[in-house]
Design a protein around this motif. Structure first.
Motif, mmCIF file in Angstrom:
data_model
loop_
_atom_site.group_PDB
_atom_site.id
_atom_site.type_symbol
_atom_site.label_atom_id
_atom_site.label_comp_id
_atom_site.label_asym_id
_atom_site.label_seq_id
_atom_site.Cartn_x
_atom_site.Cartn_y
_atom_site.Cartn_z
ATOM 1 N N PHE A 188 -6.398 0.807 -1.243
ATOM 2 C CA PHE A 188 -5.676 -0.398 -1.667
ATOM 3 C C PHE A 188 -6.489 -1.666 -1.424
ATOM 4 N N PRO A 218 0.819 -1.223 0.000
ATOM 5 C CA PRO A 218 0.000 0.000 0.000
ATOM 6 C C PRO A 218 0.852 1.272 0.000
ATOM 7 N N GLN A 219 1.963 1.277 0.758
ATOM 8 C CA GLN A 219 2.838 2.448 0.776
ATOM 9 C C GLN A 219 3.444 2.693 -0.607
ATOM 10 N N ALA A 259 2.121 1.803 -3.426
ATOM 11 C CA ALA A 259 1.032 2.290 -4.280
ATOM 12 C C ALA A 259 0.803 3.781 -4.063
ATOM 13 N N GLY A 260 0.987 4.234 -2.808
ATOM 14 C CA GLY A 260 0.785 5.635 -2.474
ATOM 15 C C GLY A 260 1.773 6.571 -3.149
ATOM 16 N N THR A 299 -1.985 9.100 -3.685
ATOM 17 C CA THR A 299 -2.445 8.815 -2.320
ATOM 18 C C THR A 299 -3.725 7.988 -2.311
ATOM 19 N N GLU A 310 -3.144 4.258 -2.113
ATOM 20 C CA GLU A 310 -2.840 3.721 -0.782
ATOM 21 C C GLU A 310 -4.107 3.658 0.070
ATOM 22 N N LYS A 311 -4.923 4.724 0.018
ATOM 23 C CA LYS A 311 -6.142 4.757 0.831
ATOM 24 C C LYS A 311 -7.105 3.637 0.457
ATOM 25 N N LYS A 332 -2.023 -6.358 1.907
ATOM 26 C CA LYS A 332 -1.468 -5.165 2.557
ATOM 27 C C LYS A 332 -0.148 -5.410 3.283
#
Length: 363
Positions: A316, A302-303, A305-306, A310, A313-314, A347
């Protein structure tokens, strides 16, 4: 992320910067030629990008980058403001890592600010100035903490113990980065923005004949940095500048081959700088673009992806992951999927260097 090139005047900093960035920073045979820091966004050389491009044939390719700052030459007394020292040290403080250029070649035509060639002495001059600046920072913080201790603040007592440890380290002429900290200590030390806690890459600037194996100057530097938790690379900066001026790739490769190198030393240096910044790369690959994304080592899916957005990540959901090796081996995403080499990760997945990734998300 930003790496700053430092060193005494006339050791080859601006010439190196020009090689790296193709930006013609002013370069001259006298101190303080560079006053304002020159900044270049440098592509990180990565043959994996070339291989992915051949397979995917995208409309465009976007490599990873690192920001390089050419900081003016420091001199003795910089920590007390000599030679615009305060300004230069402030520029260094703003970087994430230090590329320390040391003159390891003899040439009577290029003056040396100390009038002789001794890279170990030069290193000690810069080290001392950086350590004195850190000592000033630590003493100020200790004075502030002393007032909190009087109020019974327990956290202040813990911090004071760490400050005493750091001050002793500086008094023994050793950088903060050579101290072994606990995770909790490191968390606190990182907030202090100490210059000598930054990772360092020493660039030994040699003549062309020493470009492959180095020389006695390089060997002396290797000895003195053994306990320092730092990296070293040998680079013939003037030769790299000559290679950079050649028009074709073939001519540049022929020049490199003549002096016994398989690739420009500057390319190795950029990758090394990327590495000491604790960075790694993952890729996205599609017909629109093949792109390298820069993340910190140890980031979760997720990080990572961010870094794209953003929202990724939110919202994901999952990541579809193919290792770079399997992508190349099977030749496409679809064939890797058919062969069971596409993994669906959640995640908790920690991204590996070179992963080719596709994110599913919902916002």
């Amino acid at each position: 992320m930003k790496a700053g090139i430092v060193g005494l005047p006339n050791v080859g900093k601006s010439t190196l910067f020009n090689c790296l960035s193709n930006t013609k920073a002013q370069s001259a045979n006298f101190p303080f030629c560079t006053i304002e820091p020159n900044i270049g966004i440098i592509n990180v050389p990565d043959k994996r990008m070339e291989n992915l491009e051949k397979l995917v044939k995208p409309e465009k390719v976007i490599p990873a980058t690192v920001e390089i700052v050419d900081i003016a030459g420091l001199v003795k007394g910089a920590s007390k403001g000599e030679g615009l020292g305060n300004q230069f040290l402030a520029n260094i403080r703003e970087t994430d890592a230090i590329i320390h250029v040391l003159r390891c070649f003899d040439d009577d035509n290029i003056i040396h600010v100390e009038e002789s060639i001794d890279p170990v002495r030069d290193k000690e001059i810069i080290d001392l100035e950086l350590q004195l600046k850190d000592l000033e920072t630590l003493e100020k913080r200790k004075d502030k903490i002393a007032r909190l201790i009087k109020t019974g603040n327990k956290e202040a007592v813990i911090e004071n113990d760490i400050l005493i440890k750091l001050i002793k380290q500086i008094h023994s002429f050793k950088p903060v980065r050579s101290v072994d900290f606990s995770d909790k200590e490191l968390e606190l030390v990182d907030t202090m923005e100490l210059i000598t806690n930054k990772p360092v890459l020493y660039v030994c600037n040699v003549d062309e004949s020493s470009a492959v194996s180095g020389n006695n100057h390089v060997e002396n530097i290797k000895k003195v940095i053994q306990a320092e938790n730092a990296e070293l690379i040998i680079l013939a900066v003037a030769t790299e500048a000559d290679i950079n001026e050649l028009d074709t790739y073939e001519d540049r490769q022929a020049f490199l081959s003549d002096i016994g190198l398989s690739e420009p030393g500057s390319s190795k240096m950029i990758r090394k700088a990327y590495d000491i910044l604790n960075l790694q790369t993952y890729f996205t690959a599609g017909v629109k673009e093949v792109r390298a994304w820069t993340i910190d080592k140890g980031m979760s899916a997720p990080q990572a992806a961010g870094v794209i957005h953003t929202d990724f990540e939110k919202g994901f959901i999952k990541a579809e992951v193919i290792s770079y090796e399997n992508y190349i081996k099977y030749g496409s995403e679809s064939k890797a999927r058919e062969s069971g080499k596409l993994n669906v990760e959640g995640k908790e997945y920690i991204v590996k260097d070179g992963d080719v990734m596709h994110f599913r998300f919902n916002v």
